[in-house]
Structure formats: C-alpha cells, structure tokens
Write an enzyme that holds these catalytic residues in place. Structure first.
Site, mmCIF file in Angstrom:
data_model
loop_
_atom_site.group_PDB
_atom_site.id
_atom_site.type_symbol
_atom_site.label_atom_id
_atom_site.label_comp_id
_atom_site.label_asym_id
_atom_site.label_seq_id
_atom_site.Cartn_x
_atom_site.Cartn_y
_atom_site.Cartn_z
ATOM 1 N N SER A 8 0.905 -1.228 -0.058
ATOM 2 C CA SER A 8 0.081 -0.129 0.133
ATOM 3 C C SER A 8 0.807 1.268 0.111
ATOM 4 O O SER A 8 1.494 1.480 1.157
ATOM 5 C CB SER A 8 -0.861 -0.115 1.222
ATOM 6 N N HIS A 31 -1.309 -1.101 -4.268
ATOM 7 C CA HIS A 31 -2.396 -0.952 -3.795
ATOM 8 C C HIS A 31 -2.490 0.664 -3.331
ATOM 9 O O HIS A 31 -1.526 1.124 -2.759
ATOM 10 C CB HIS A 31 -2.597 -1.551 -2.377
ATOM 11 N N ASP A 33 -4.871 3.763 -1.933
ATOM 12 C CA ASP A 33 -6.003 3.990 -1.100
ATOM 13 C C ASP A 33 -6.523 5.203 -1.405
ATOM 14 O O ASP A 33 -5.864 6.264 -1.147
ATOM 15 C CB ASP A 33 -5.668 3.790 0.437
ATOM 16 N N MET A 35 -9.254 7.866 -0.317
ATOM 17 C CA MET A 35 -10.048 8.168 0.841
ATOM 18 C C MET A 35 -10.524 9.579 0.847
ATOM 19 O O MET A 35 -9.973 10.582 0.255
ATOM 20 C CB MET A 35 -9.148 8.259 2.108
ATOM 21 N N HIS A 64 -8.386 0.797 -3.962
ATOM 22 C CA HIS A 64 -9.219 0.561 -2.738
ATOM 23 C C HIS A 64 -9.868 1.829 -2.461
ATOM 24 O O HIS A 64 -9.199 2.875 -2.109
ATOM 25 C CB HIS A 64 -8.386 0.145 -1.456
ATOM 26 N N MET A 66 -12.293 4.065 -0.531
ATOM 27 C CA MET A 66 -12.683 4.436 0.778
ATOM 28 C C MET A 66 -13.701 5.674 0.737
ATOM 29 O O MET A 66 -13.089 6.531 1.055
ATOM 30 C CB MET A 66 -11.845 4.181 1.742
ATOM 31 N N MET A 135 -11.524 -6.390 5.168
ATOM 32 C CA MET A 135 -10.617 -5.453 6.148
ATOM 33 C C MET A 135 -10.317 -6.015 7.568
ATOM 34 O O MET A 135 -11.082 -6.532 8.022
ATOM 35 C CB MET A 135 -11.501 -4.091 6.305
ATOM 36 N N ASP A 173 -6.378 -6.592 4.348
ATOM 37 C CA ASP A 173 -5.888 -5.179 4.404
ATOM 38 C C ASP A 173 -5.872 -4.551 5.632
ATOM 39 O O ASP A 173 -6.943 -4.423 6.167
ATOM 40 C CB ASP A 173 -6.698 -4.275 3.434
#
Ligand code: DX5
Ligand code: ZN
Length: 220
Positions: A8, A31, A33, A35, A64, A66, A135, A173
């Site tokens: 990540s 990966h 993220d 957000m 990913h 979020m 998660m 994760d």
C-alpha cells in the site's frame, strides 16, 4: 496456490511516489488507497493523481476506494488505468450493477467489507465479483494492529468461494506483516495488502519476498 502481495503506497513518501512505486516492482500490485474524508476520517488523493500513478507504476494498480457514492465515482478509476477497483459494500447503493459496470470496462471488480460488515448477505452474489476484501482493521489509516476477530469471516468467505467453484480472490488489508500474514493465509486469504510492513522495512524487495514466502506456505 499463489500468494499475491500488494504493497500500500499509503505508507510511501507522497513527494517521491515514482521512486517508491519503483521500489515495489517485484510486487503483484500497487495498492492505492483513495479516501474522501467522509467514508473514512482521512483524505488521500483523487483521479488526477491516481491517473499519474497508474502511468508510472511498474506493476498493475489495485484501487481501494474508501469513498461515499462509489456508484458514481468508481468507473472513473477504471478509466484512469486501474487493473482492479474495489469499493465498499457499506457505501455502494447498487453493488452488483457497479461491479458489472467495472467488469464491462475491463477491470477486476472487488467488494470491500469493514470489520463489522458480514459477508453473509453477499454470498449468493460472489460470482459478480473478482475479489472480496476483508478489512482486517477499520479503514482509514496505516499502521494499525490486525483485528484477530476478522479471521472467522475470512474462513467463511473462503469456504463459500470454494463451494461456488468461482475463482474469487480474497484480499486482506490492515496490520499485515510477518507476524500476521500466515494466520490470514491460513484462514483463506490469497491477496495481501501491506503498507507499513513493506515501506517501513530496511529492504523493500526483501520484505515483499519474505511476506510472499510466508503466505505461500499457507495459502490454500
Ligand atoms: C487502511 C488502508 C490500508 C493501509 C494498510 O485503511 O486501506 O491499505 O495502507 O496499512 P498497514 O499495512 O500499515 O496496516
Ligand atoms: Zn487499503
């Protein structure tokens, strides 16, 4: 069975992203993220930055998301160069429609579950997804400790995937390190996200190899 490692970049140096992406060239995925400060209390990056990351990454991008309203935003990440786009079950209005839309754009579709979200309502829908992300911490931050209580859900998901006869990957994760990766693999995970464990290591490629070897001995 292969054990896939997806470092990540949340734990990378955000002003040296190209350098830090280069450091994980031996990984299976990068990966990323995303957000939005609404679905989780943290903010990372949006489409323009994501698109540049996808252009310079030596490995395919595992997004990913979020974020709230993935029904609206997730297809843009497929267009921006992701190989896999995972959105949260808690945020999606029409997860199956969205998964089909993502697959229609040629990317893998992933469904993510927060630690307290059960897999059971989604079991009949497994063939609609290429990956389930269980998660293993509350999403939002790197460096948190692995929640052992997520292991039974990983196990139940693996059993259901086996019974379905579909090739659905199971990703974990959060808090994945040399100390926890074997238990996650043993429970049924086969894709492992690791942020602080990889980028905090003295030698990043060695850490990726060590994690992969530990997991591979347990993946089934
Ligand atoms: C957290 C993110 C993770 C994070 C994991 O919400 O989804 O991908 O980077 O970090 P570690 O591996 O440090 O727990
Ligand atoms: Zn993540």
């Amino acid at each position: 069975m292969p054990a896939r490692i997806a470092p990540s970049i949340l734990s990378a140096d955000f002003v040296n992203l190209e350098r830090d992406l280069g450091a994980i060239a031996t990984a299976d995925y990068a990966h990323v993220d995303v957000m939005d400060n609404h679905f989780v209390p943290n903010l990372t990056l949006g489409l323009p930055v994501f698109e540049r990351i996808a252009q310079v990454s030596p490995v395919p991008i595992d997004a990913h998301l979020m974020i709230e309203d993935p029904d609206r935003w997730a297809p843009g990440f497929a267009e921006a160069g992701a190989a896999s786009v995972t959105f949260h079950a808690e945020a999606a209005t029409a997860p199956v429609r969205l998964a089909r839309e993502l697959r229609g754009r040629g990317v893998r579709a992933g469904l993510a579950l927060r630690p307290a979200t059960p897999i059971e309502p989604y079991l009949d829908l497994l063939p609609e997804f290429d990956m389930i992300l269980v998660m293993t911490v509350e999403p939002g931050f790197g460096g948190q400790s692995f929640i052992e209580g997520t292991l039974p859900k990983i196990r139940r998901t693996r059993e259901a995937v086996g019974a379905s006869g579909q090739d659905v990957w199971i990703q974990v994760d959060g808090g994945i390190s040399r100390a926890t990766i074997e238990r996650a693999a043993d429970a049924g995970a086969d894709v492992f996200v690791a942020g602080s464990a990889v980028y905090g290591a003295e030698n990043v490629p060695d850490e990726i190899a060590a994690l992969r070897d530990l997991a591979a001995a347990h993946v089934h």
